[in-house]
Scaffold this motif. Sequence first.
Motif, PDB file in Angstrom:
ATOM      1  N   VAL A  76      -4.617  -4.750 -14.012  1.00 17.78           N
ATOM      2  CA  VAL A  76      -3.391  -4.556 -13.229  1.00 17.78           C
ATOM      3  C   VAL A  76      -2.272  -4.110 -14.171  1.00 17.78           C
ATOM      4  O   VAL A  76      -2.092  -4.677 -15.256  1.00 17.78           O
ATOM      5  N   ARG A  77      -1.537  -3.079 -13.760  1.00 17.16           N
ATOM      6  CA  ARG A  77      -0.457  -2.528 -14.605  1.00 17.16           C
ATOM      7  C   ARG A  77       0.793  -3.386 -14.429  1.00 17.16           C
ATOM      8  O   ARG A  77       1.602  -3.154 -13.531  1.00 17.16           O
ATOM      9  N   ASP A 111       5.165   2.508  -5.030  1.00 15.71           N
ATOM     10  CA  ASP A 111       4.695   2.825  -6.388  1.00 15.71           C
ATOM     11  C   ASP A 111       4.898   1.646  -7.334  1.00 15.71           C
ATOM     12  O   ASP A 111       4.314   1.606  -8.415  1.00 15.71           O
ATOM     13  N   ARG A 153      -3.548  -4.973  -7.123  1.00 12.75           N
ATOM     14  CA  ARG A 153      -4.882  -4.650  -7.666  1.00 12.75           C
ATOM     15  C   ARG A 153      -5.630  -3.707  -6.736  1.00 12.75           C
ATOM     16  O   ARG A 153      -6.166  -2.680  -7.160  1.00 12.75           O
ATOM     17  N   ARG A 154      -5.626  -4.046  -5.432  1.00 15.32           N
ATOM     18  CA  ARG A 154      -6.337  -3.201  -4.445  1.00 15.32           C
ATOM     19  C   ARG A 154      -5.791  -1.774  -4.424  1.00 15.32           C
ATOM     20  O   ARG A 154      -6.524  -0.821  -4.315  1.00 15.32           O
ATOM     21  N   HIS A 155      -4.437  -1.674  -4.511  1.00 11.64           N
ATOM     22  CA  HIS A 155      -3.819  -0.355  -4.308  1.00 11.64           C
ATOM     23  C   HIS A 155      -3.347   0.291  -5.608  1.00 11.64           C
ATOM     24  O   HIS A 155      -2.678   1.319  -5.576  1.00 11.64           O
ATOM     25  N   ASP A 156      -3.688  -0.314  -6.747  1.00 15.30           N
ATOM     26  CA  ASP A 156      -3.298   0.196  -8.070  1.00 15.30           C
ATOM     27  C   ASP A 156      -1.800   0.520  -8.150  1.00 15.30           C
ATOM     28  O   ASP A 156      -1.390   1.631  -8.454  1.00 15.30           O
ATOM     29  N   LYS A 214       0.815  -1.220   0.000  1.00 12.95           N
ATOM     30  CA  LYS A 214       0.000   0.000   0.000  1.00 12.95           C
ATOM     31  C   LYS A 214       0.851   1.275   0.000  1.00 12.95           C
ATOM     32  O   LYS A 214       0.365   2.329  -0.375  1.00 12.95           O
ATOM     33  N   ARG A 236       1.995  -0.417  -9.760  1.00  8.21           N
ATOM     34  CA  ARG A 236       2.678  -1.021 -10.918  1.00  8.21           C
ATOM     35  C   ARG A 236       3.427  -2.267 -10.457  1.00  8.21           C
ATOM     36  O   ARG A 236       4.078  -2.266  -9.402  1.00  8.21           O
TER      37      ARG A 236
END
Length: 331
Positions: free
Chosen positions: A167-168, A72, A109-112, A69, A114
């Motif tokens: 997901v990135r 980056d 996924r939850r916290h977007d 969380k 990379r």
Amino acid sequence: MHVLVTGGAGFIGSNFVHQTVRERPDVRVTVLDALTYAGDERSLEPVEGKVVFAKGDVADPDIVDSLVKDVDLVVHFAAESHNDNSLHDPWPFLRTNIIGTYQLLEAVRRHDVRYHHISTDEVYGDLELDDPAKFTPETPYNPSSPYSSTKASSDLLVRAWARSFGVRATISNCSNNYGPYQHVEKFIPRQITNVIDGVRPKLYGSGENVRDWIHVEDHNSAVWAIVERGRLGETYLIGADGEESNKTVVEDILEIMGRPRDAYDLVSDRPGHDMRYAIDSTKLREELGWVPRYENFRTGLEATVAWYQANEAWWRPQKDATEAKYAQLGR
Ligand code: NAD
Ligand code: TDX
């Protein structure tokens, strides 16, 4: 930028952390590592005070969430990585490589966040010695061992999470690495440290199997190229055109260490032993402009021999337990 490096106390992960601290002063590094038999906090001594270390398991959703969380980027190296161990006891490979990757994917996924996934060319199975082909990103998955099948599974999870949940993510599949801080269970350090100990190197089967060697620094510079310039959802193959037979590698190690080139023994073969790996890294080179720095394998091998000669205090504590495991397998 703040990066979470899983498996950062292992071979490739610790080299990645060293390189990142050395070359990217703007990047903050947190390491998550369970310190299994393969992890060693002393591998992070060169960056002591410059990175944060968290001891924990990638299959534990709570610690994974609490770290993901705040970052980056996640670069996921942590894995059970040794084929011979996977033939003896596959379960830790399923747990760490599949469940661990799942937990990381759910957290990013939850916290977007990379995500970059570190994988292996072994997901593609193997090639015949006389096959002109090399692995490309289009080669169908065909893993042979419990290890490579769990890595293949984890890659497929990443592809599905990228497509279904946006997901990135990027994936890299790299060939065999060599260099400093590699566990003495692996082929090159095992043979170098055997020679130091006056023990004859051990070649599985006929010794004709071919691996495509890349220096760990080149693997890690490619990972940064993909993280910075790679297209999301894509797979990049990392390799440096370093195909060598195991027999040639052992003969070169013996020569570099001043022993006769034939002072090795053939031992029983690894079950299901892949014959040859070879990477076509055109996509990585042409799309991202990546080039390896260690193009001469012999020079890189000489430097690696010198590192193990100079760093016996690092590898000595692993050696007896490793050889005891091999003795049980008759190899
Ligand atoms: P390694 O075995 O040296 O290191 C693995 C690290 O992961 C260790 O520090 C270990 O403590 C840690 N770890 C294991 N299980 C864990 C868990 N459940 N939770 C947290 N940490 C855990 O492996 P390596 O050779 O550095 O490989 C790193 C990655 O690169 C792996 O994903 C491997 O599949 C991939 N890879 C390796 C090679 C190679 O030649 N070594 C080639 C291509 C890809
Ligand atoms: O004592 C040995 N004698 C021998 O002949 C050992 C330990 C290995 N070998 C052979 C088996 C392989 O053909 O040498 C080759 C390399 O063996 P490993 O170092 O065990 O590597 P490999 O099985 O090729 O897998 C490695 O590269 C791909 C890494 O361990 C994986 O993590 C990575 O995915």
